[in-house]
Design a protein around this motif. Structure first.
Motif, PDB file in Angstrom:
ATOM      1  N   ASP A   3     -13.958   3.628   4.902  1.00  0.00           N
ATOM      2  CA  ASP A   3     -14.532   4.875   3.945  1.00  0.00           C
ATOM      3  C   ASP A   3     -13.556   5.021   2.802  1.00  0.00           C
ATOM      4  N   MET A   4     -12.716   4.006   2.627  1.00  0.00           N
ATOM      5  CA  MET A   4     -11.685   4.391   1.604  1.00  0.00           C
ATOM      6  C   MET A   4     -11.348   3.161   0.719  1.00  0.00           C
ATOM      7  N   HIS A   5     -11.219   3.296  -0.646  1.00  0.00           N
ATOM      8  CA  HIS A   5     -10.945   2.219  -1.817  1.00  0.00           C
ATOM      9  C   HIS A   5      -9.481   2.604  -2.012  1.00  0.00           C
ATOM     10  N   LEU A   6      -8.475   1.600  -1.738  1.00  0.00           N
ATOM     11  CA  LEU A   6      -7.113   2.224  -2.298  1.00  0.00           C
ATOM     12  C   LEU A   6      -6.709   1.289  -3.455  1.00  0.00           C
ATOM     13  N   TYR A   7      -6.068   2.147  -4.527  1.00  0.00           N
ATOM     14  CA  TYR A   7      -5.660   1.518  -5.457  1.00  0.00           C
ATOM     15  C   TYR A   7      -3.891   1.536  -5.664  1.00  0.00           C
ATOM     16  N   LEU A   8      -3.327   0.441  -5.823  1.00  0.00           N
ATOM     17  CA  LEU A   8      -1.960   0.568  -5.735  1.00  0.00           C
ATOM     18  C   LEU A   8      -1.256   0.390  -6.992  1.00  0.00           C
ATOM     19  N   ILE A   9      -0.146   1.124  -7.289  1.00  0.00           N
ATOM     20  CA  ILE A   9       0.635   1.055  -8.349  1.00  0.00           C
ATOM     21  C   ILE A   9       1.961   0.918  -8.174  1.00  0.00           C
ATOM     22  N   GLY A  10       2.868   0.103  -8.268  1.00  0.00           N
ATOM     23  CA  GLY A  10       4.300  -0.097  -7.876  1.00  0.00           C
ATOM     24  C   GLY A  10       4.460  -0.910  -6.751  1.00  0.00           C
ATOM     25  N   PHE A  11       3.483  -1.691  -6.395  1.00  0.00           N
ATOM     26  CA  PHE A  11       3.562  -2.819  -5.299  1.00  0.00           C
ATOM     27  C   PHE A  11       3.460  -3.987  -5.815  1.00  0.00           C
ATOM     28  N   ASP A  12       3.921  -4.470  -6.829  1.00  0.00           N
ATOM     29  CA  ASP A  12       3.599  -5.608  -7.539  1.00  0.00           C
ATOM     30  C   ASP A  12       4.308  -6.803  -6.638  1.00  0.00           C
ATOM     31  N   HIS A  13       5.135  -6.676  -6.142  1.00  0.00           N
ATOM     32  CA  HIS A  13       5.922  -7.855  -5.229  1.00  0.00           C
ATOM     33  C   HIS A  13       5.313  -7.791  -3.947  1.00  0.00           C
ATOM     34  N   LEU A  14       4.278  -7.153  -3.636  1.00  0.00           N
ATOM     35  CA  LEU A  14       3.682  -7.451  -2.332  1.00  0.00           C
ATOM     36  C   LEU A  14       2.145  -7.847  -2.552  1.00  0.00           C
ATOM     37  N   SER A  15       1.553  -8.465  -1.435  1.00  0.00           N
ATOM     38  CA  SER A  15       0.188  -8.562  -1.535  1.00  0.00           C
ATOM     39  C   SER A  15      -0.505  -8.156  -0.106  1.00  0.00           C
ATOM     40  N   PHE A  16      -1.569  -7.939  -0.310  1.00  0.00           N
ATOM     41  CA  PHE A  16      -2.264  -7.374   0.796  1.00  0.00           C
ATOM     42  C   PHE A  16      -3.694  -8.049   0.916  1.00  0.00           C
TER      43      PHE A  16
END
Length: 296
Positions: free
Chosen positions: A28-41
């Motif tokens: 039920d959720m779309h997540l937008y990430l800022i500040g996590f450039d060094h990680l991958s999901f």
């Protein structure tokens, strides 16, 4: 029509890796990430983005690090080399129903949310969250104390300043490992409870009379309490661990001058048990946003 929530997560420490994964477990959720450039999901409902590329009008919520922002709007980022700021203009571009989530909030963050008429939720003000977080805080404090001293905690004289949600848990843990625990409080009911727990109770105004006997002094009181006079009466081998949020309750410059080790131990849940701390944050966020996830 889709009922999926669009949530922007701006910065955060190791706790937020677990927050992201747990929130993404719900469809039920779309997540937008800022500040996590060094990680991958790997999850398909997680997307890295930048503020200039983000359609802010989509957002139902913005999640900030537990510390919110500094007084200039800067957001803590652990997994990016880029500076990140939250401004009144950014919030004003979100829908009116967009909720801002943080652990704590300073004047700047409260002001821009009030100015834009956006709801600000400070999750660390909740009693349940504070109590759950006190567990990794206490464990982290014990770990610091063990590392900072050359004696066992067992039979050491440990002074806990404050008997709030954190102070209670810290006192219980140090007592459980065999320390001689003295708890400093002002409230008469707290004095009675400390005594009922089998610990030594001392009123705040009498702290100077016993401070010279203490091996470890743990402060949880969020205002200046360990001052020059108190530090002057400490043994040179005393270790001070301050758990109070910035600026803390210790005169750190005078402690350094006197050669007394003073540690401002901020963010211990994220350093000691980020997975557990992340679960606590995620469960509160899901509850607040009326989203359920069986994995939390």
């Amino acid at each position: 029509m889709s009922n999926k929530k669009h949530v922007l997560i701006m910065g955060g420490d190791a706790r937020y890796i677990h927050v992201i994964n747990l929130l993404a477990d719900t469809t039920d959720m779309h997540l937008y990430l800022i500040g996590f450039d060094h990680l991958s999901f790997e999850k398909s409902n997680i997307k890295h983005t930048e503020l200039e590329n983000m359609n802010l009008s989509l957002l139902d919520a913005i999640i900030l690090p537990v510390g919110g922002t500094d007084e200039k709007g800067k957001v803590e980022v652990t997994y990016s080399d880029k500076a990140l700021f939250l401004t009144e203009q950014i919030i004003s571009c979100t829908p009116e129903h967009c909720t801002i989530y943080t652990g704590t909030a300073n004047h700047y963050l409260q002001h821009i949310c009030t100015a834009t008429k956006r709801t600000l939720v400070k999750i660390f003000e909740r009693d349940d969250v504070a109590i759950y977080n006190s567990i990794p805080t206490a464990e982290g404090t014990l770990k610091l104390a063990m590392k900072a001293t050359d004696e066992t905690i067992h039979n050491a004289n440990v002074c806990i300043l404050g008997f709030g949600r954190v102070g209670k848990t810290v006192a219980r843990l140090f007592d459980a490992v065999g320390a001689n625990v003295t708890v400093v409080a002002r409230n008469q009911a707290d004095i009675a409870r400390i005594t009922e727990m089998g610990l030594t109770a001392v009123k705040l105004q009498n702290l100077n009379t016993i401070i010279s006997e203490m091996t470890i002094c743990v402060n949880t009181i969020p205002y200046p309490v360990i001052d020059e006079e108190l530090i002057s009466n400490m043994s040179s081998s005393t270790v001070i661990i301050d758990l109070a949020s910035k600026p803390g309750g210790v005169d750190f410059s005078f402690a350094k001058k006197e050669g007394i080790q003073a540690i401002h131990a901020l963010g211990l849940p994220g350093k000691t048990a980020p997975k557990t701390a992340g679960k606590i944050i995620a469960s509160v966020l899901l509850e607040s946003m009326n989203v359920s996830a069986s994995s939390v």
